[in-house]
Design an enzyme around this catalytic site. Structure first.
Site, short mmCIF file in Angstrom:
data_model
loop_
_atom_site.label_atom_id
_atom_site.label_comp_id
_atom_site.label_asym_id
_atom_site.label_seq_id
_atom_site.Cartn_x
_atom_site.Cartn_y
_atom_site.Cartn_z
N ASN A 1 -14.91 2.66 1.70
CA ASN A 1 -13.51 2.72 1.58
C ASN A 1 -12.86 3.57 2.72
O ASN A 1 -11.50 3.65 2.90
CB ASN A 1 -12.96 2.91 0.31
CG ASN A 1 -12.75 4.46 -0.08
OD1 ASN A 1 -13.76 5.15 0.46
ND2 ASN A 1 -11.91 4.93 -0.61
N SER B 1 0.69 -1.16 -0.04
CA SER B 1 -0.03 -0.09 0.02
C SER B 1 0.94 1.28 0.08
O SER B 1 1.73 1.44 0.84
CB SER B 1 -0.86 -0.07 1.37
OG SER B 1 -1.67 1.38 1.14
N GLY C 1 -15.77 -4.52 -7.90
CA GLY C 1 -15.86 -3.39 -7.01
C GLY C 1 -15.70 -2.04 -7.78
O GLY C 1 -16.01 -1.38 -7.55
N ARG D 1 -15.49 -10.01 -19.16
CA ARG D 1 -15.42 -11.54 -19.20
C ARG D 1 -16.65 -12.36 -18.99
O ARG D 1 -16.94 -13.21 -19.72
CB ARG D 1 -14.13 -12.02 -18.67
CG ARG D 1 -13.55 -13.54 -18.73
CD ARG D 1 -12.61 -13.78 -18.06
NE ARG D 1 -12.72 -13.48 -16.43
CZ ARG D 1 -11.83 -13.57 -15.76
NH1 ARG D 1 -10.30 -14.13 -16.03
NH2 ARG D 1 -12.00 -13.56 -14.32
N GLY E 1 -14.69 -4.28 -17.05
CA GLY E 1 -14.77 -4.87 -15.82
C GLY E 1 -16.36 -4.85 -15.28
O GLY E 1 -17.18 -3.89 -15.55
N ALA E 2 -16.43 -5.63 -14.08
CA ALA E 2 -17.67 -5.86 -13.20
C ALA E 2 -17.70 -5.70 -11.97
O ALA E 2 -18.66 -6.21 -11.24
CB ALA E 2 -18.92 -6.62 -14.07
N LYS F 1 -13.67 -4.11 1.38
CA LYS F 1 -14.70 -3.19 0.92
C LYS F 1 -16.21 -3.44 1.15
O LYS F 1 -17.17 -2.62 1.60
CB LYS F 1 -14.29 -2.44 -0.39
CG LYS F 1 -12.93 -1.64 -0.34
CD LYS F 1 -12.99 -0.89 -1.70
CE LYS F 1 -11.58 -0.47 -1.95
NZ LYS F 1 -11.23 0.19 -3.25
N ASP G 1 -14.13 6.56 -3.47
CA ASP G 1 -13.41 6.09 -4.69
C ASP G 1 -14.13 6.61 -6.10
O ASP G 1 -13.65 7.30 -7.07
CB ASP G 1 -13.64 4.60 -4.86
CG ASP G 1 -12.51 3.94 -3.79
OD1 ASP G 1 -11.37 4.43 -3.74
OD2 ASP G 1 -12.57 2.69 -3.79
N SER H 1 -0.59 4.00 0.45
CA SER H 1 -1.51 5.32 1.27
C SER H 1 -0.55 5.72 2.54
O SER H 1 -0.44 6.93 2.59
CB SER H 1 -2.75 4.65 2.02
OG SER H 1 -3.48 4.42 0.71
P1 ATR Z 1 -12.08 -5.38 -7.83
O1 ATR Z 1 -13.05 -5.33 -6.58
O2 ATR Z 1 -10.85 -4.86 -7.70
O3 ATR Z 1 -13.00 -4.44 -8.99
P2 ATR Z 1 -13.03 -8.03 -8.57
O4 ATR Z 1 -14.41 -7.73 -7.97
O5 ATR Z 1 -12.31 -9.21 -8.22
O6 ATR Z 1 -11.79 -6.72 -8.24
O7 ATR Z 1 -13.21 -7.79 -10.07
C1 ATR Z 1 -12.15 -8.09 -11.01
C2 ATR Z 1 -12.78 -7.59 -12.48
O8 ATR Z 1 -11.51 -8.03 -13.28
C3 ATR Z 1 -13.80 -8.62 -13.01
O9 ATR Z 1 -14.68 -7.77 -13.72
C4 ATR Z 1 -13.35 -9.74 -13.77
O10 ATR Z 1 -13.90 -10.28 -14.64
P3 ATR Z 1 -14.96 -11.54 -14.33
O11 ATR Z 1 -16.10 -10.49 -13.93
O12 ATR Z 1 -15.51 -12.19 -15.36
O13 ATR Z 1 -14.12 -12.20 -13.18
C5 ATR Z 1 -11.91 -8.81 -14.39
N1 ATR Z 1 -10.84 -9.71 -14.63
C6 ATR Z 1 -9.93 -10.29 -13.73
N2 ATR Z 1 -9.01 -10.85 -14.42
C7 ATR Z 1 -9.47 -10.86 -15.53
C8 ATR Z 1 -8.77 -11.47 -16.97
N3 ATR Z 1 -7.74 -12.21 -16.75
N4 ATR Z 1 -9.34 -11.38 -18.24
C9 ATR Z 1 -10.42 -10.75 -18.12
N5 ATR Z 1 -11.02 -9.92 -17.00
C10 ATR Z 1 -10.44 -10.30 -15.87
#
Ligand code: ATR
Length: 273
Positions: free
Chosen positions: A88, A16, A128, A149, A125-126, A68, A101, A18
């Protein structure tokens, strides 16, 4: 005067930035009785650890991965953090939990002169981090396109946040005319620096703006792809500094020295610009 203590908790937490960022900020504004620590807290003792910190007189703390979401249960989570589904920043004086955030990210977009109102924006991405981005972008009037993904997770994210948006592939996203891409995945982060969340077989939009929440390395493969497409790209360092600055002000009531915080982060990451 009693020492005022704050800290970051996560699992792991050793990398970290921070503590360095906040301690430099305390020093810069003359808050010599304030200090910022970091504690590695395993998930099964999050509640206990928060209570211990409060009982020992800590003013507040930052909560990072993987705590979180769970932190919602242990604080008086405000409406924003409840909507986003993540806390956070905690103020132990009130036990209030909030989320800096969202504003940290939106402030940094603005600082980079990115206008999202009425614009299609691709969120990669989907998880947090994506939830915070989608919430802020939707509030600012962007048209959300979520690429993930696992598309079902993206559908759930939009439904949870009551945001109208589309779940598409990267190629379909480009066809909407979107020029703004926000990476909220961890793909491309050290040590897997040759990876990118943008698929190799899909051309980027021309002259895109790419915001990569990853900041280790400072220059990711995604940032290179954006620049090769004639675009502009920034990493997530500004968001890290700005979410920290908001927490700093919340705890201390003092304006945060953002430039000091940014410079400390740049130095810690060995950035020259
Ligand atoms: P955070 O809270 O940091 O956002 P998370 O909840 O684990 O972490 O989410 C990670 C994101 O990165 C997700 O959208 C994940 O895709 P999935 O929902 O399909 O798991 C994406 N991600 C992580 N590794 C990946 C990879 N190698 N290729 C594509 N997407 C990836």
């Amino acid at each position: 005067m009693a020492e005022k203590r704050v800290a970051a908790i996560g699992w792991p937490i050793e990398h970290s930035l921070s503590p360095a960022m906040h301690n430099a900020a305390f020093k810069a504004v003359g808050l010599s009785d304030w200090s910022y620590d970091k504690f590695a807290v395993p998930p099964d003792i999050l509640g206990l650890s928060l209570r211990e910190m409060r009982d020992h007189g800590f003013v507040g703390c930052n909560v990072t991965v993987p705590h979180k979401e769970e932190a919602l249960k242990w604080t008086r989570a405000d409406e924003l953090s409840q909507r986003v589904g993540a806390v956070n920043t905690i103020d132990f004086r009130t036990n209030r939990g909030t989320n800096t955030d969202v504003q940290g990210f939106m402030d940094d977009l603005r600082a980079n002169d990115v206008v999202v109102a009425d614009q299609p924006v691709i969120v990669l991405g989907a998880g947090g981090a994506a939830r915070a981005a989608v919430y802020g972008l939707a509030q600012a009037g962007a048209h959300l396109i979520v690429v993930n993904r696992t598309p079902e997770r993206a559908e759930r994210l939009l439904a949870d946040l009551f945001v109208k948006g589309q779940v598409l592939s990267a190629a379909e996203g480009v066809q909407t005319g979107a020029k703004i891409i926000i990476n909220c995945t961890s793909v491309g982060m050290q040590p897997k620096v040759t990876e990118s969340p943008w698929p190799d077989n899909v051309a980027m939009p021309e002259k895109p703006f790419v915001y990569d929440m990853v900041y280790r390395p400072a220059r990711t493969r995604l940032i290179e792809q954006a620049e090769q497409a004639g675009g502009r790209a920034v990493n997530g360092l500004g968001m890290l500094a700005r979410q920290g600055a908001l927490a700093f002000t919340l705890w201390t009531g003092v304006d945060a020295p953002l430039d000091v915080m940014l410079n400390t982060l740049r130095e810690a990451l060995g950035m020259t610009t």
